[in-house]
Design an enzyme around this catalytic site. Sequence first.
Site, PDB file in Angstrom:
ATOM      1  N   ARG A 139      39.423  45.234  36.628  1.00  0.00           N
ATOM      2  CA  ARG A 139      38.539  46.288  36.139  1.00  0.00           C
ATOM      3  C   ARG A 139      39.358  47.563  35.919  1.00  0.00           C
ATOM      4  O   ARG A 139      40.349  47.783  36.605  1.00  0.00           O
ATOM      5  CB  ARG A 139      37.412  46.581  37.124  1.00  0.00           C
ATOM      6  CG  ARG A 139      36.406  45.457  37.301  1.00  0.00           C
ATOM      7  CD  ARG A 139      35.270  45.878  38.206  1.00  0.00           C
ATOM      8  NE  ARG A 139      34.352  44.789  38.467  1.00  0.00           N
ATOM      9  CZ  ARG A 139      33.294  44.488  37.718  1.00  0.00           C
ATOM     10  NH1 ARG A 139      33.035  45.231  36.650  1.00  0.00           N
ATOM     11  NH2 ARG A 139      32.501  43.481  38.021  1.00  0.00           N
ATOM     12  N   HIS A 167      52.179  44.745  36.646  1.00  0.00           N
ATOM     13  CA  HIS A 167      51.812  44.077  35.393  1.00  0.00           C
ATOM     14  C   HIS A 167      52.914  43.088  35.016  1.00  0.00           C
ATOM     15  O   HIS A 167      54.105  43.421  35.102  1.00  0.00           O
ATOM     16  CB  HIS A 167      51.630  45.106  34.275  1.00  0.00           C
ATOM     17  CG  HIS A 167      51.107  44.516  33.014  1.00  0.00           C
ATOM     18  ND1 HIS A 167      49.792  44.122  32.861  1.00  0.00           N
ATOM     19  CD2 HIS A 167      51.723  44.224  31.835  1.00  0.00           C
ATOM     20  CE1 HIS A 167      49.618  43.630  31.650  1.00  0.00           C
ATOM     21  NE2 HIS A 167      50.784  43.676  31.009  1.00  0.00           N
TER      22      HIS A 167
END
Length: 205
Positions: free
Chosen positions: A92, A110
């Site tokens: 989210r 990431h």
Amino acid sequence: MCGMFQRRVLPRIVVLASGNGSNFEAIANATQKGLLKAEIQALLVDRECFAVERAKRLDIQWIRLEKPWNSSLTKYLERLKPDLIVLAGFMRILPSEIVKEWQWKIVNIHPSLLPAFPGMHAIEKAYNYGVKVSGITIHFVDEGVDTGPIIFQKALEIKRDWSLKKLEEEIHKLEHRYYPLVIQKVLEKKWKIVGRRVILEEDIG
């Protein structure tokens, strides 16, 4: 005399996850081994996910966010008051009010060399695009999608015979190795801002 033997208070971190939770477990293992000198206060999740099973096995408090999840997240963060919020596969976008209140106290990892392949399915996108080098990025969180100031990147050369599964495995190895180390440097405040990039005071390798 008693004050001389007071227990050292460790920095407190809260981990947010939505999925498998392998980075969460890597962080927890690092705290147990002393590689990361911090206490995990809780794992916060926004859905049913395997990360909860890891928390149960590791005997770490876990909390399922209620709806509306934004106000629920705010409530628990205010209650726990962590020194650092660690995103580990949290699917989210954090609301701007939380990002502003906890500025420079939220980190994310990431699975690509940002700014290449932001958002979801980064490993698959890189593989299908045919890049020869990928890697990981650890960054502070801002109000965008994987756009926050970069703290650390580690490149990975992709071998010609690698499958997508093999690339995923190698990316995850980098994540599990470096995320706890970078979190430690952030907690120690061994970094400074230069433009839009974060410079660590010590090389991690």
